[in-house]
Design a protein around this motif. Sequence first.
Motif, PDB file in Angstrom:
ATOM      1  N   ARG A 183      -3.846   2.374  -3.970  1.00 43.96           N
ATOM      2  CA  ARG A 183      -4.279   3.565  -4.310  1.00 43.96           C
ATOM      3  C   ARG A 183      -3.670   3.107  -5.630  1.00 43.96           C
ATOM      4  O   ARG A 183      -2.061   4.208  -6.913  1.00 43.96           O
ATOM      5  CB  ARG A 183      -3.299   4.780  -4.673  1.00 43.96           C
ATOM      6  CG  ARG A 183      -4.244   5.454  -2.557  1.00 43.96           C
ATOM      7  CD  ARG A 183      -5.251   5.987  -2.917  1.00 43.96           C
ATOM      8  NE  ARG A 183      -5.717   6.837  -3.767  1.00 43.96           N
ATOM      9  CZ  ARG A 183      -5.254   8.350  -3.642  1.00 43.96           C
ATOM     10  NH1 ARG A 183      -5.398   8.636  -2.967  1.00 43.96           N
ATOM     11  NH2 ARG A 183      -5.696   9.171  -4.827  1.00 43.96           N
ATOM     12  N   SER A 216      -3.037  11.877   6.556  1.00 39.66           N
ATOM     13  CA  SER A 216      -2.904  10.843   4.970  1.00 39.66           C
ATOM     14  C   SER A 216      -1.276  11.122   4.643  1.00 39.66           C
ATOM     15  O   SER A 216      -0.539  12.834   4.606  1.00 39.66           O
ATOM     16  CB  SER A 216      -3.515  11.438   4.172  1.00 39.66           C
ATOM     17  OG  SER A 216      -3.854  12.738   3.154  1.00 39.66           O
ATOM     18  N   HIS A 240       1.336  -1.646   0.206  1.00 40.78           N
ATOM     19  CA  HIS A 240      -0.262   0.111   0.092  1.00 40.78           C
ATOM     20  C   HIS A 240       0.746   1.035  -0.056  1.00 40.78           C
ATOM     21  O   HIS A 240       2.101   1.165   0.676  1.00 40.78           O
ATOM     22  CB  HIS A 240      -0.979  -0.147   0.908  1.00 40.78           C
ATOM     23  CG  HIS A 240      -2.196  -1.408   0.945  1.00 40.78           C
ATOM     24  ND1 HIS A 240      -3.164  -1.114   2.059  1.00 40.78           N
ATOM     25  CD2 HIS A 240      -2.045  -1.926  -0.181  1.00 40.78           C
ATOM     26  CE1 HIS A 240      -4.323  -1.460   1.158  1.00 40.78           C
ATOM     27  NE2 HIS A 240      -3.598  -2.708   0.521  1.00 40.78           N
ATOM     28  N   LEU A 241       0.220   2.356  -0.701  1.00 38.25           N
ATOM     29  CA  LEU A 241       1.296   3.675  -0.309  1.00 38.25           C
ATOM     30  C   LEU A 241       0.586   4.850  -0.202  1.00 38.25           C
ATOM     31  O   LEU A 241       1.399   5.781   0.217  1.00 38.25           O
ATOM     32  CB  LEU A 241       0.860   3.764  -2.250  1.00 38.25           C
ATOM     33  CG  LEU A 241       1.642   2.848  -3.159  1.00 38.25           C
ATOM     34  CD1 LEU A 241       1.074   3.258  -4.555  1.00 38.25           C
ATOM     35  CD2 LEU A 241       2.873   2.249  -3.531  1.00 38.25           C
ATOM     36  N   TYR A 242      -0.437   4.733   0.595  1.00 42.99           N
ATOM     37  CA  TYR A 242      -0.949   6.223   1.104  1.00 42.99           C
ATOM     38  C   TYR A 242      -1.776   5.236   2.543  1.00 42.99           C
ATOM     39  O   TYR A 242      -2.045   5.342   2.931  1.00 42.99           O
ATOM     40  CB  TYR A 242      -2.483   6.043   0.390  1.00 42.99           C
ATOM     41  CG  TYR A 242      -2.185   7.367   0.069  1.00 42.99           C
ATOM     42  CD1 TYR A 242      -1.886   6.772  -1.813  1.00 42.99           C
ATOM     43  CD2 TYR A 242      -1.858   8.368  -0.186  1.00 42.99           C
ATOM     44  CE1 TYR A 242      -1.894   7.284  -3.096  1.00 42.99           C
ATOM     45  CE2 TYR A 242      -2.345   9.640  -1.441  1.00 42.99           C
ATOM     46  CZ  TYR A 242      -1.611   8.612  -2.539  1.00 42.99           C
ATOM     47  OH  TYR A 242      -1.427   9.773  -4.032  1.00 42.99           O
ATOM     48  N   ALA A 244      -6.543  14.548  -1.364  1.00 37.07           N
ATOM     49  CA  ALA A 244      -5.706  13.283  -0.416  1.00 37.07           C
ATOM     50  C   ALA A 244      -7.091  12.183  -0.617  1.00 37.07           C
ATOM     51  O   ALA A 244      -6.481  11.339   0.305  1.00 37.07           O
ATOM     52  CB  ALA A 244      -4.415  12.692   0.709  1.00 37.07           C
ATOM     53  N   SER A 288      -4.375   1.988   5.578  1.00 36.70           N
ATOM     54  CA  SER A 288      -3.713   2.136   4.204  1.00 36.70           C
ATOM     55  C   SER A 288      -4.442   1.725   3.259  1.00 36.70           C
ATOM     56  O   SER A 288      -5.327   1.336   3.484  1.00 36.70           O
ATOM     57  CB  SER A 288      -2.046   1.864   3.915  1.00 36.70           C
ATOM     58  OG  SER A 288      -3.146  -0.326   4.099  1.00 36.70           O
ATOM     59  N   TYR A 337       2.204  10.262   2.084  1.00 34.74           N
ATOM     60  CA  TYR A 337       2.253   9.391   0.717  1.00 34.74           C
ATOM     61  C   TYR A 337       3.496  10.029   0.313  1.00 34.74           C
ATOM     62  O   TYR A 337       3.907  11.064   1.086  1.00 34.74           O
ATOM     63  CB  TYR A 337       1.261   9.710  -0.337  1.00 34.74           C
ATOM     64  CG  TYR A 337       1.920   9.848  -1.777  1.00 34.74           C
ATOM     65  CD1 TYR A 337       1.785  10.301  -2.620  1.00 34.74           C
ATOM     66  CD2 TYR A 337       1.401   8.087  -1.837  1.00 34.74           C
ATOM     67  CE1 TYR A 337       2.107   9.761  -4.239  1.00 34.74           C
ATOM     68  CE2 TYR A 337       1.624   7.413  -3.442  1.00 34.74           C
ATOM     69  CZ  TYR A 337       2.498   8.703  -4.240  1.00 34.74           C
ATOM     70  OH  TYR A 337       2.602   8.012  -4.974  1.00 34.74           O
ATOM     71  N   ASN A 338       4.181   8.888  -0.131  1.00 32.57           N
ATOM     72  CA  ASN A 338       5.894   9.084  -0.677  1.00 32.57           C
ATOM     73  C   ASN A 338       6.928  10.337   0.819  1.00 32.57           C
ATOM     74  O   ASN A 338       6.919  11.581   0.764  1.00 32.57           O
ATOM     75  CB  ASN A 338       5.692  10.154  -2.008  1.00 32.57           C
ATOM     76  CG  ASN A 338       6.661  10.361  -2.176  1.00 32.57           C
ATOM     77  OD1 ASN A 338       7.668   9.706  -2.276  1.00 32.57           O
ATOM     78  ND2 ASN A 338       7.177  11.845  -3.354  1.00 32.57           N
ATOM     79  N   TYR A 382      -2.837   6.324   6.156  1.00 35.15           N
ATOM     80  CA  TYR A 382      -3.725   7.252   7.456  1.00 35.15           C
ATOM     81  C   TYR A 382      -4.042   7.306   9.158  1.00 35.15           C
ATOM     82  O   TYR A 382      -3.151   6.163   9.362  1.00 35.15           O
ATOM     83  CB  TYR A 382      -5.005   7.202   6.920  1.00 35.15           C
ATOM     84  CG  TYR A 382      -5.189   7.172   5.219  1.00 35.15           C
ATOM     85  CD1 TYR A 382      -4.985   6.182   4.625  1.00 35.15           C
ATOM     86  CD2 TYR A 382      -6.269   8.381   4.744  1.00 35.15           C
ATOM     87  CE1 TYR A 382      -5.133   6.598   3.308  1.00 35.15           C
ATOM     88  CE2 TYR A 382      -6.238   8.275   3.178  1.00 35.15           C
ATOM     89  CZ  TYR A 382      -5.753   7.874   2.314  1.00 35.15           C
ATOM     90  OH  TYR A 382      -6.064   7.872   1.212  1.00 35.15           O
ATOM     91  N   SER A 400       0.420  14.338   3.320  1.00 28.34           N
ATOM     92  CA  SER A 400      -1.124  15.020   2.459  1.00 28.34           C
ATOM     93  C   SER A 400      -1.729  15.940   2.606  1.00 28.34           C
ATOM     94  O   SER A 400      -1.880  16.978   2.490  1.00 28.34           O
ATOM     95  CB  SER A 400      -1.279  13.388   1.136  1.00 28.34           C
ATOM     96  OG  SER A 400      -0.643  12.993   1.007  1.00 28.34           O
TER      97      SER A 400
END
Lengths: 116, 113
Positions: free
Chosen positions: A97, A48, A29-31, B98, A94, A50-51, A33, A55
């Motif tokens: 995405r 949230s 998973h990439l996102y 998001a 998670s 991400y990367n 929370y 976010s």
Amino acid sequence: EPEVTQTPSHQVTQMGQEVILRCVPISNHLYFYWYRQILGQKVEFLVSFYNNEISEKSEIFDDQFSVERPDGSNFTLKIRSTKLEDSAMYFCASNPRTGLDTGELFFGEGSRLTVL
Amino acid sequence: QQQVKQSPQSLIVQKGGISIINCAYENTAFDYFPWYQQFPGKGPALLIAIRPDVSEKKEGRFTISFNKSAKQFSLHIMDSQPGDSATYFCAAYPSGSARQLTFGSGTQLTVLP
């Protein structure tokens, strides 16, 4: 079946102490929370991620809160100086995405924080 | 505008009956409407979801009805069972963000045997 895991399941702390809640999201998973749920109330969005950066964050997520992904697997929520009103269940979630994204968030079982 | 309003707060249904939970929203940017089921001591788990291009989605005993013009959606549980006793949350995702979920306040469903 892959799942989001959270530790500790329950933490009791004194007001003013620092708390770190840990989460291991689903591996591809990439996102990520954090949500919280005060007893008997609705689930509220906190942040949230991400990367390796935030976010979005809600009004609840003030300067006392921070998140980090210290390695390739863990995702942490830190509360610097806990207040009584921080007592809640904190859920990590998670989401893959990817092109197959159904929009589903996968939630962990939560970490109950009790601030005395 | 980010709110999702859910009713009733609690619902008691006899086994075999129909459980109906309603939600309303204001933000027209919402474009994904999931329902989550939560058992005591557990995290919310996705039950069923709908996008606004359809008016109804059915999965087994669970049906979402969606009224885009009224900005309302509802969950129907047919042939309700004691094992369905849980808290149900409607939620919505806004587009262009998001995609954090905005949850309704929850409905505690009790299905009597």
